[in-house]
Design a protein around this motif. Structure first.
Motif, short mmCIF file in Angstrom:
data_model
loop_
_atom_site.label_atom_id
_atom_site.label_comp_id
_atom_site.label_asym_id
_atom_site.label_seq_id
_atom_site.Cartn_x
_atom_site.Cartn_y
_atom_site.Cartn_z
N PRO A 149 0.84 -1.20 0.00
CA PRO A 149 0.00 0.00 0.00
C PRO A 149 0.88 1.25 0.00
N ASP A 150 0.33 2.36 -0.42
CA ASP A 150 1.07 3.61 -0.36
C ASP A 150 1.40 3.94 1.09
N ALA A 151 2.61 4.36 1.30
CA ALA A 151 3.05 4.74 2.64
C ALA A 151 2.56 6.15 2.96
N PRO A 152 2.09 6.35 4.16
CA PRO A 152 1.64 7.69 4.53
C PRO A 152 2.84 8.60 4.76
N SER A 153 2.57 9.86 4.78
CA SER A 153 3.62 10.83 5.09
C SER A 153 3.38 11.31 6.51
N ASN A 154 3.81 10.49 7.48
CA ASN A 154 3.59 10.86 8.88
C ASN A 154 4.80 10.47 9.73
N ASP A 155 4.77 10.81 10.99
CA ASP A 155 5.90 10.52 11.88
C ASP A 155 6.17 9.03 12.02
N ASP A 156 5.14 8.21 12.06
CA ASP A 156 5.34 6.77 12.20
C ASP A 156 6.08 6.19 11.00
N PHE A 157 5.78 6.68 9.80
CA PHE A 157 6.50 6.18 8.63
C PHE A 157 7.93 6.71 8.60
N ARG A 158 8.14 7.94 9.01
CA ARG A 158 9.51 8.46 9.09
C ARG A 158 10.33 7.63 10.09
N THR A 159 9.71 7.24 11.20
CA THR A 159 10.39 6.37 12.16
C THR A 159 10.70 5.03 11.52
N ALA A 160 9.75 4.46 10.78
CA ALA A 160 9.98 3.18 10.10
C ALA A 160 11.13 3.29 9.10
N MET A 161 11.22 4.41 8.39
CA MET A 161 12.34 4.62 7.46
C MET A 161 13.67 4.65 8.23
N ALA A 162 13.69 5.33 9.35
CA ALA A 162 14.92 5.42 10.15
C ALA A 162 15.30 4.05 10.72
N VAL A 163 14.33 3.29 11.20
CA VAL A 163 14.59 1.94 11.71
C VAL A 163 15.13 1.07 10.58
N ALA A 164 14.56 1.19 9.40
CA ALA A 164 15.03 0.43 8.24
C ALA A 164 16.49 0.75 7.94
N LYS A 165 16.85 2.02 8.01
CA LYS A 165 18.25 2.40 7.77
C LYS A 165 19.16 1.82 8.84
N VAL A 166 18.75 1.88 10.08
CA VAL A 166 19.55 1.31 11.17
C VAL A 166 19.76 -0.18 10.91
N ALA A 167 18.69 -0.87 10.53
CA ALA A 167 18.78 -2.31 10.28
C ALA A 167 19.70 -2.61 9.11
N MET A 168 19.55 -1.88 8.02
CA MET A 168 20.36 -2.13 6.83
C MET A 168 21.83 -1.82 7.07
N LYS A 169 22.10 -0.84 7.90
CA LYS A 169 23.50 -0.49 8.22
C LYS A 169 24.06 -1.33 9.36
N GLU A 170 23.20 -2.19 9.94
CA GLU A 170 23.59 -2.99 11.10
C GLU A 170 24.17 -2.11 12.20
N ALA A 171 23.48 -0.99 12.45
CA ALA A 171 23.95 -0.01 13.44
C ALA A 171 23.50 -0.33 14.86
N TRP A 172 22.67 -1.36 15.02
CA TRP A 172 22.21 -1.75 16.35
C TRP A 172 21.90 -3.24 16.34
N GLU A 173 22.29 -3.94 17.37
CA GLU A 173 22.06 -5.38 17.46
C GLU A 173 20.61 -5.65 17.86
N SER A 174 19.94 -6.46 17.08
CA SER A 174 18.55 -6.81 17.36
C SER A 174 18.48 -7.99 18.32
N ASN A 175 17.45 -8.01 19.14
CA ASN A 175 17.20 -9.15 20.03
C ASN A 175 16.73 -10.37 19.24
N ALA A 176 16.37 -10.17 17.99
CA ALA A 176 15.89 -11.26 17.15
C ALA A 176 16.81 -11.46 15.95
#
Length: 158
Positions: free
Chosen positions: A102-129
Motif C-alpha cells: 500500500p502507499d506509505a503515509p507521510s507521517n511521523d510513524d513512517f519516518r520512524t519506520a524509514m529510520a529503523v530500516a536504515k539502522v537495520a540495513m546499516k547494522e547499526a544496532w544489534e537486534s534481540n531477534a
C-alpha cells in the motif's frame, strides 16, 4: 617487557573507520541520527513499509526485529533475492495485496519506520531477534520453529 606507546601513525583514522566505529548509546539515538532522503532506494522503502504496516506502535526494538526477519530472509535467498521480493512474496505479509505494498503515509510513524530500516540495513544496532526468520502476533499463537525473542506484541522464531 612493556608495550610500546602508540605512534602518531597509529593515531591516524580514516573516515571509513570512523563510520564503522559509530556507536549509539541507545536504539532511539541510532534511529534519531538517521537522515531520510526523499530519493531512498526501493529496498529501503519496502523494508520501511513492512516495518510500518507490521509493527508501527510497537517499541523500537520490535520494529527493528521485524526488519531483521526480513533482512535475514533476504540473506537466506530462500524467500527472495531482494528485500522487496521478500516483502511481496505471496502469503507472507497480510498488508500486501496482489504483490503490491500500500502507499506509505507521510507521517511521523513512517519516518520512524524509514529510520529503523536504515539502522537495520546499516547494522547499526544489534537486534534481540538477530537469528529470526519468522514472527507472528501473540494472538496468532505459536509458530513452528525455535523461539528467539518476544518483543511487544510479536514473537520471533527461527
Amino acid at each position: 617487557m612493556t608495550p610500546a606507546a602508540p605512534s602518531a601513525e597509529d593515531a591516524v583514522v580514516t573516515a571509513e573507520q570512523v563510520e564503522e566505529q559509530v556507536a549509539y548509546p541507545t536504539l532511539a539515538a541510532a534511529v534519531a541520527d538517521q537522515s531520510i532522503r526523499s530519493d531512498a532506494d526501493q529496498d529501503l522503502r519496502c523494508l520501511a513499509g513492512a516495518i510500518y504496516f507490521e509493527s508501527r506502535g510497537e517499541p523500537l526494538t520490535g520494529q527493528l526485529a521485524v526488519a531483521e526477519v526480513i533482512l535475514n530472509r533476504t540473506r537466506s535467498r530462500r524467500f527472495g533475492g531482494s528485500v522487496c521480493d521478500v516483502v511481496t512474496q505471496k502469503g507472507q505479509f497480510s498488508f500486501v495485496r496482489g504483490g503490491k505494498l500500500p502507499d506509505a503515509p507521510s507521517n511521523d510513524d513512517f519516518r520512524t519506520a524509514m529510520a529503523v530500516a536504515k539502522v537495520a540495513m546499516k547494522e547499526a544496532w544489534e537486534s534481540n531477534a538477530a537469528d529470526a526468520l519468522y514472527f507472528n502476533h501473540r494472538r496468532v499463537g505459536h509458530a513452528n520453529g525455535t523461539r528467539i525473542a518476544s518483543i511487544g506484541n510479536h514473537i520471533f522464531y527461527r
